[in-house]
Design an enzyme around this catalytic site. Structure first.
Site, PDB file in Angstrom:
ATOM      1  N   GLU A   1      39.281  37.263  42.696  1.00  0.00           N
ATOM      2  CA  GLU A   1      39.723  38.049  41.548  1.00  0.00           C
ATOM      3  C   GLU A   1      38.591  38.849  40.901  1.00  0.00           C
ATOM      4  O   GLU A   1      38.748  40.022  40.566  1.00  0.00           O
ATOM      5  CB  GLU A   1      40.354  37.128  40.491  1.00  0.00           C
ATOM      6  CG  GLU A   1      41.654  36.474  40.913  1.00  0.00           C
ATOM      7  CD  GLU A   1      42.801  37.475  41.013  1.00  0.00           C
ATOM      8  OE1 GLU A   1      42.787  38.468  40.255  1.00  0.00           O
ATOM      9  OE2 GLU A   1      43.694  37.258  41.857  1.00  0.00           O
TER      10      GLU A   1
ATOM     11  N   GLU B   1      48.200  33.326  39.657  1.00  0.00           N
ATOM     12  CA  GLU B   1      47.826  34.729  39.844  1.00  0.00           C
ATOM     13  C   GLU B   1      49.032  35.598  40.198  1.00  0.00           C
ATOM     14  O   GLU B   1      49.171  36.721  39.722  1.00  0.00           O
ATOM     15  CB  GLU B   1      46.756  34.841  40.934  1.00  0.00           C
ATOM     16  CG  GLU B   1      45.438  34.144  40.601  1.00  0.00           C
ATOM     17  CD  GLU B   1      44.680  34.805  39.466  1.00  0.00           C
ATOM     18  OE1 GLU B   1      45.125  35.869  38.979  1.00  0.00           O
ATOM     19  OE2 GLU B   1      43.643  34.256  39.055  1.00  0.00           O
ATOM     20  N   ARG B   2      49.892  35.098  41.087  1.00  0.00           N
ATOM     21  CA  ARG B   2      51.148  35.747  41.476  1.00  0.00           C
ATOM     22  C   ARG B   2      50.984  37.210  41.915  1.00  0.00           C
ATOM     23  O   ARG B   2      51.653  38.102  41.378  1.00  0.00           O
ATOM     24  CB  ARG B   2      52.174  35.642  40.332  1.00  0.00           C
ATOM     25  CG  ARG B   2      52.471  34.212  39.902  1.00  0.00           C
ATOM     26  CD  ARG B   2      53.674  34.133  38.987  1.00  0.00           C
ATOM     27  NE  ARG B   2      53.503  34.863  37.754  1.00  0.00           N
ATOM     28  CZ  ARG B   2      52.837  34.414  36.691  1.00  0.00           C
ATOM     29  NH1 ARG B   2      52.287  33.208  36.718  1.00  0.00           N
ATOM     30  NH2 ARG B   2      52.730  35.139  35.596  1.00  0.00           N
ATOM     31  N   PRO B   3      50.116  37.487  42.898  1.00  0.00           N
ATOM     32  CA  PRO B   3      49.990  38.856  43.403  1.00  0.00           C
ATOM     33  C   PRO B   3      51.177  39.215  44.294  1.00  0.00           C
ATOM     34  O   PRO B   3      51.972  38.346  44.673  1.00  0.00           O
ATOM     35  CB  PRO B   3      48.698  38.811  44.212  1.00  0.00           C
ATOM     36  CG  PRO B   3      48.664  37.417  44.735  1.00  0.00           C
ATOM     37  CD  PRO B   3      49.243  36.560  43.627  1.00  0.00           C
TER      38      PRO B   3
ATOM     39  N   HIS C   1      10.916  40.758  23.629  1.00  0.00           N
ATOM     40  CA  HIS C   1       9.772  39.873  23.384  1.00  0.00           C
ATOM     41  C   HIS C   1      10.304  38.447  23.356  1.00  0.00           C
ATOM     42  O   HIS C   1      11.179  38.102  22.557  1.00  0.00           O
ATOM     43  CB  HIS C   1       9.116  40.219  22.050  1.00  0.00           C
ATOM     44  CG  HIS C   1       8.011  39.286  21.652  1.00  0.00           C
ATOM     45  ND1 HIS C   1       6.683  39.620  21.743  1.00  0.00           N
ATOM     46  CD2 HIS C   1       8.041  38.020  21.147  1.00  0.00           C
ATOM     47  CE1 HIS C   1       5.938  38.610  21.323  1.00  0.00           C
ATOM     48  NE2 HIS C   1       6.755  37.622  20.957  1.00  0.00           N
TER      49      HIS C   1
END
Length: 381
Positions: free
Chosen positions: A34, A125-127, A271
């Site tokens: 992802e 995710e469920r693509p 610094h």
């Protein structure tokens, strides 16, 4: 912070919160695809696109997560803030929709990393295309890498204040710690080390785990200031900006090694000063070499060397490419946890009798490259 350090930070946090090693490995395998396990990652690298995805798991739209983080007083770019969002989703049954398993049950599951990676892509995710076996391969990689670890980074509990390590080069006389040719106050002493903005940045990182004890913009040339308590030290970041908007932490906040705490913006350098005294008292010795300030380079290198931790042993595996469309079809590779080495027939036959043998396709082989695994031998896409 490098990919492995970010992954280890997620691993340590979630396993300490009750997630199983298998479930965290599955999560990391998905995060790898992802976002490359980059917390501050925008979909297609279009920064600020609130309608696209954002973060480790690419929450879509980005506002879904970012608005939540801001409403809860969290720095949305932070790794642990995103882990807390995942915990919130578990507690409130959000995002993960599986008719046979709750999100809470997923975090407690001891199914294999590959199986859980497949569950996570399908129900979290469920693509459009959930058939992505590379995520399972990646999950197994993270599991094998971290399964025997007991906390810490797996390498060192200290790091450099930027993702780019200290180069060993002084780019301008006066940047180095100690006596220089540049006049300062009562002498020529410089109480810290200046990391040049032409070489380092912009993200500024916590050199180790600790607590924020001061943030602010100070006068007398100090500019934006962050002070961390990392016993027995107090670590002072200064001069990297002139604005509070470039400080990403607040007083009382606990930070972890490599966490993004600010950004170098508008200044010529960061610094970095390290003292074992109260930092405010040590400021009175900013131009005097009385032992109040320590050489930051020496301290970080010493602590990195002193805090080396044993890595968990990683199972050696023989991978055979079985993909008729691959130019490497039939080739056999030895994986030792850090690199893939292409073997000749004799070596493969000998090792094949004692090591685990796994068939792998081209896409899965390529995923090793995407993770950053070194390869030795003719590797073709």
């Amino acid at each position: 912070m490098g990919q492995q350090e970010t992954a280890k930070q997620i691993w340590d946090y979630l396993t300490s919160r009750g997630w199983t090693k298998q479930s965290v490995a599955a999560l990391l395998g998905n995060m790898q695809s992802e976002s490359s396990i980059i917390a501050d990652r925008w979909e297609s690298d279009i920064v600020g696109n609130m309608s696209g995805g954002y973060g480790l798991v690419q929450w879509t739209p980005a506002t879904k997560y970012i608005d939540w983080a801001k409403s809860n007083g969290l720095v949305y770019q932070d790794v642990i803030s995103q882990c807390k969002r995942l915990e919130w989703e578990v507690a409130n049954s959000q995002q993960f929709y599986n008719p046979n398993m709750t999100f809470a049950a997923f975090t407690r599951s001891t199914q294999s990393p590959e199986e859980l990676a497949n569950i996570f892509i399908k129900y979290y995710e469920r693509p459009l295309n959930p058939n992505q076996p590379a995520r399972g391969i990646q999950a197994r990689y993270w599991y094998d890498l971290f399964q025997n670890s007991t906390g810490g980074s797996g390498v060192s509990s200290w790091t450099w204040p930027f993702t780019k390590p200290y180069t060993g080069v002084i780019y301008l006389d006066g940047q180095q710690f100690g006596n220089t040719s540049v006049k300062r106050g009562r002498g020529y002493f410089h109480d810290g080390f200046d990391f040049d903005s032409s070489v380092y940045g912009p993200d500024i990182l916590a050199v180790s785990g600790g607590e924020v004890i001061y943030t602010g913009v100070m006068g007398d040339g100090l500019g934006s200031v962050i002070v961390l308590s990392i016993p027995p030290y107090q670590v002072m970041y200064q001069e990297f900006s002139q604005s509070m908007s470039d400080i990403f932490v607040s007083v009382g906040q606990k930070v972890t090694k490599g966490q993004r705490i600010g950004q170098l913006n508008g200044g010529t350098h960061l610094h970095l000063g390290i003292t074992q005294k109260n930092w405010r008292a040590a400021l009175s010795s900013w131009d005097v070499d009385d032992g109040s300030w320590l050489n930051p380079i020496d301290v970080i290198q010493k602590e990195m060397n002193n805090s080396q931790e044993e890595k968990g042993e990683i199972e050696m595996i023989l991978y055979k490419v079985t993909d008729s469309k691959s130019k490497m079809n039939g080739s056999i590779w030895l994986f030792n946890g850090e690199q893939l080495t292409r073997l000749d027939g004799t070596s493969a036959a000998k090792l094949g009798q004692s090591l685990k043998n796994v068939d792998i396709n081209q896409a899965e082989m390529s995923s090793f490259k995407n993770i950053g695994i070194r390869t030795v031998g003719d590797f073709q896409y």
